[in-house]
Scaffold this motif. Structure first.
Motif, PDB file in Angstrom:
ATOM      1  N   LEU A 110       0.828  -1.206   0.000  1.00 48.42           N
ATOM      2  CA  LEU A 110       0.000   0.000   0.000  1.00 48.42           C
ATOM      3  C   LEU A 110       0.863   1.257   0.000  1.00 48.42           C
ATOM      4  O   LEU A 110       0.456   2.294  -0.524  1.00 48.42           O
ATOM      5  CB  LEU A 110      -0.932  -0.004   1.216  1.00 48.42           C
ATOM      6  CG  LEU A 110      -1.989  -1.112   1.236  1.00 48.42           C
ATOM      7  CD1 LEU A 110      -2.836  -1.032   2.499  1.00 48.42           C
ATOM      8  CD2 LEU A 110      -2.881  -1.034  -0.003  1.00 48.42           C
ATOM      9  N   GLY A 111       2.062   1.145   0.582  1.00 48.86           N
ATOM     10  CA  GLY A 111       2.977   2.285   0.589  1.00 48.86           C
ATOM     11  C   GLY A 111       3.404   2.698  -0.803  1.00 48.86           C
ATOM     12  O   GLY A 111       3.790   3.846  -1.040  1.00 48.86           O
ATOM     13  N   LEU A 112       3.346   1.758  -1.758  1.00 46.42           N
ATOM     14  CA  LEU A 112       3.650   2.088  -3.148  1.00 46.42           C
ATOM     15  C   LEU A 112       2.720   3.179  -3.666  1.00 46.42           C
ATOM     16  O   LEU A 112       3.135   4.078  -4.396  1.00 46.42           O
ATOM     17  CB  LEU A 112       3.513   0.840  -4.028  1.00 46.42           C
ATOM     18  CG  LEU A 112       4.543  -0.277  -3.839  1.00 46.42           C
ATOM     19  CD1 LEU A 112       4.121  -1.504  -4.632  1.00 46.42           C
ATOM     20  CD2 LEU A 112       5.914   0.200  -4.282  1.00 46.42           C
ATOM     21  N   PHE A 113       1.444   3.079  -3.285  1.00 46.07           N
ATOM     22  CA  PHE A 113       0.452   4.024  -3.773  1.00 46.07           C
ATOM     23  C   PHE A 113       0.389   5.284  -2.908  1.00 46.07           C
ATOM     24  O   PHE A 113       0.111   6.373  -3.401  1.00 46.07           O
ATOM     25  CB  PHE A 113      -0.932   3.365  -3.821  1.00 46.07           C
ATOM     26  CG  PHE A 113      -0.962   2.118  -4.650  1.00 46.07           C
ATOM     27  CD1 PHE A 113      -1.072   2.179  -6.027  1.00 46.07           C
ATOM     28  CD2 PHE A 113      -0.860   0.860  -4.058  1.00 46.07           C
ATOM     29  CE1 PHE A 113      -1.097   1.020  -6.805  1.00 46.07           C
ATOM     30  CE2 PHE A 113      -0.893  -0.303  -4.828  1.00 46.07           C
ATOM     31  CZ  PHE A 113      -1.004  -0.213  -6.201  1.00 46.07           C
ATOM     32  N   ALA A 114       0.662   5.121  -1.610  1.00 43.48           N
ATOM     33  CA  ALA A 114       0.600   6.262  -0.697  1.00 43.48           C
ATOM     34  C   ALA A 114       1.865   7.111  -0.748  1.00 43.48           C
ATOM     35  O   ALA A 114       1.896   8.216  -0.211  1.00 43.48           O
ATOM     36  CB  ALA A 114       0.369   5.770   0.733  1.00 43.48           C
ATOM     37  N   LYS A 115       2.907   6.592  -1.387  1.00 44.80           N
ATOM     38  CA  LYS A 115       4.191   7.296  -1.506  1.00 44.80           C
ATOM     39  C   LYS A 115       4.747   7.672  -0.133  1.00 44.80           C
ATOM     40  O   LYS A 115       5.120   8.816   0.112  1.00 44.80           O
ATOM     41  CB  LYS A 115       4.050   8.529  -2.393  1.00 44.80           C
ATOM     42  CG  LYS A 115       3.699   8.186  -3.844  1.00 44.80           C
ATOM     43  CD  LYS A 115       3.630   9.418  -4.717  1.00 44.80           C
ATOM     44  CE  LYS A 115       3.320   9.029  -6.156  1.00 44.80           C
ATOM     45  NZ  LYS A 115       3.232  10.209  -7.055  1.00 44.80           N
ATOM     46  N   ILE A 116       4.774   6.681   0.756  1.00 42.05           N
ATOM     47  CA  ILE A 116       5.349   6.861   2.088  1.00 42.05           C
ATOM     48  C   ILE A 116       6.764   6.315   2.062  1.00 42.05           C
ATOM     49  O   ILE A 116       7.001   5.191   1.610  1.00 42.05           O
ATOM     50  CB  ILE A 116       4.510   6.127   3.148  1.00 42.05           C
ATOM     51  CG1 ILE A 116       3.087   6.691   3.170  1.00 42.05           C
ATOM     52  CG2 ILE A 116       5.146   6.252   4.527  1.00 42.05           C
ATOM     53  CD1 ILE A 116       2.151   5.943   4.082  1.00 42.05           C
ATOM     54  N   PHE A 117       7.710   7.097   2.545  1.00 37.00           N
ATOM     55  CA  PHE A 117       9.117   6.711   2.454  1.00 37.00           C
ATOM     56  C   PHE A 117       9.592   5.897   3.663  1.00 37.00           C
ATOM     57  O   PHE A 117      10.515   5.099   3.552  1.00 37.00           O
ATOM     58  CB  PHE A 117       9.993   7.947   2.277  1.00 37.00           C
ATOM     59  CG  PHE A 117       9.685   8.710   1.021  1.00 37.00           C
ATOM     60  CD1 PHE A 117       9.890   8.122  -0.217  1.00 37.00           C
ATOM     61  CD2 PHE A 117       9.166   9.992   1.075  1.00 37.00           C
ATOM     62  CE1 PHE A 117       9.603   8.811  -1.391  1.00 37.00           C
ATOM     63  CE2 PHE A 117       8.879  10.686  -0.081  1.00 37.00           C
ATOM     64  CZ  PHE A 117       9.089  10.102  -1.330  1.00 37.00           C
ATOM     65  N   PHE A 118       8.980   6.143   4.827  1.00 30.04           N
ATOM     66  CA  PHE A 118       9.317   5.378   6.025  1.00 30.04           C
ATOM     67  C   PHE A 118       8.027   4.774   6.566  1.00 30.04           C
ATOM     68  O   PHE A 118       7.060   5.491   6.843  1.00 30.04           O
ATOM     69  CB  PHE A 118      10.008   6.260   7.064  1.00 30.04           C
ATOM     70  CG  PHE A 118      11.389   6.684   6.642  1.00 30.04           C
ATOM     71  CD1 PHE A 118      12.466   5.820   6.772  1.00 30.04           C
ATOM     72  CD2 PHE A 118      11.603   7.937   6.101  1.00 30.04           C
ATOM     73  CE1 PHE A 118      13.737   6.188   6.367  1.00 30.04           C
ATOM     74  CE2 PHE A 118      12.874   8.323   5.688  1.00 30.04           C
ATOM     75  CZ  PHE A 118      13.948   7.450   5.818  1.00 30.04           C
ATOM     76  N   LEU A 119       8.014   3.458   6.715  1.00 25.87           N
ATOM     77  CA  LEU A 119       6.780   2.711   6.978  1.00 25.87           C
ATOM     78  C   LEU A 119       6.588   2.330   8.442  1.00 25.87           C
ATOM     79  O   LEU A 119       5.578   1.744   8.792  1.00 25.87           O
ATOM     80  CB  LEU A 119       6.773   1.445   6.116  1.00 25.87           C
ATOM     81  CG  LEU A 119       7.007   1.655   4.615  1.00 25.87           C
ATOM     82  CD1 LEU A 119       7.146   0.305   3.912  1.00 25.87           C
ATOM     83  CD2 LEU A 119       5.883   2.467   4.003  1.00 25.87           C
TER      84      LEU A 119
END
Length: 232
Positions: A110-119
């Motif tokens: 999901l981080g791929l779409f949210a463009k979050i760099f640190f999860l």
């Protein structure tokens, strides 16, 4: 004093100990300029094209330079991860590791779409969500706000909104936490329901002792455990 600290350290459950230690060491390494955040952040292009696979792990370990935010996040990791491991997953280390893998993989996707760099923060919120749903009667207090444990993730999201911070990581963590809770706790208890999340036998062989009791679906104690110490 030193011996007492070492003894106490090894009393921490293994998964909590490993994750918390990795976060502390990563923060220290950045603070000492041994590594930089640019070597740690989640970057699918570098992971796929340059085989920097470590970013799948390090993006869950760094919460910013040493300060209130990073210390608060590491304390939350220690507190809620330990609560889950000692209470809900006692004697079920393999199941707990599987929850880590399940949550981490979904958050990364999901981080791929949210463009979050640190999860890592989304992962903490996932842990909080699962713990809070399993302890619905615990009373909590956060900066003077009284509420029941299941509202904890939402209260934290509200404070982020109040301070003008992004709530994307909160939504991500809550969503993945609810997905795990629904598949693991809700579906199996429905009429005709069955467990959809099955821990691989490889993990059981790696983490569970042979003399452990036969693994059975967890009967969650809604009365057990305690909440996080009041935040004032």
């Amino acid at each position: 004093m030193a011996l007492s600290f070492i003894e106490e350290y090894f009393q921490i459950p293994v998964v909590t100990r490993a994750y918390t230690t990795a976060c502390v060491l990563t923060t220290a390494a950045v603070q000492l300029e041994v590594i930089t955040p640019f070597q740690l952040y989640f970057n699918p292009d570098l992971i796929i094209r340059r085989y920097q696979i470590w970013r799948l792990i390090t993006s869950f370990l760094f919460f910013g330079s040493l300060g209130f935010t990073s210390v608060f996040n590491i304390i939350c990791i220690y507190h809620y991860c330990r609560k889950l491991e000692e209470d809900c997953f006692r004697g079920r280390t393999a199941d707990f590791v599987f929850m880590f893998l399940f949550g981490g993989i979904i958050i990364a996707l999901l981080g791929l779409f949210a463009k979050i760099f640190f999860l890592g923060q989304a992962f903490i919120i996932m842990l909080m969500y699962v713990w809070s749903k399993r302890q619905p009667l615990i009373a909590m207090n956060f900066f003077g706000v009284n509420f029941q444990a299941p509202f904890l993730p939402w209260v934290l999201m509200g404070f982020s909104l109040l301070f003008g911070d992004s709530i994307v990581v909160h939504i991500l963590g809550i969503s993945v936490g609810h997905l795990y809770y629904f598949l693991e706790d809700v579906v199996p208890n429905q009429p005709g329901g069955r467990r959809l999340l099955m821990t691989p036998e490889l993990l059981r062989a790696m983490f569970d002792q042979p003399e452990d009791p036969e693994h059975r679906p967890l009967q969650h104690d809604q009365q057990g455990g305690d909440g996080q110490p009041d935040e004032e």
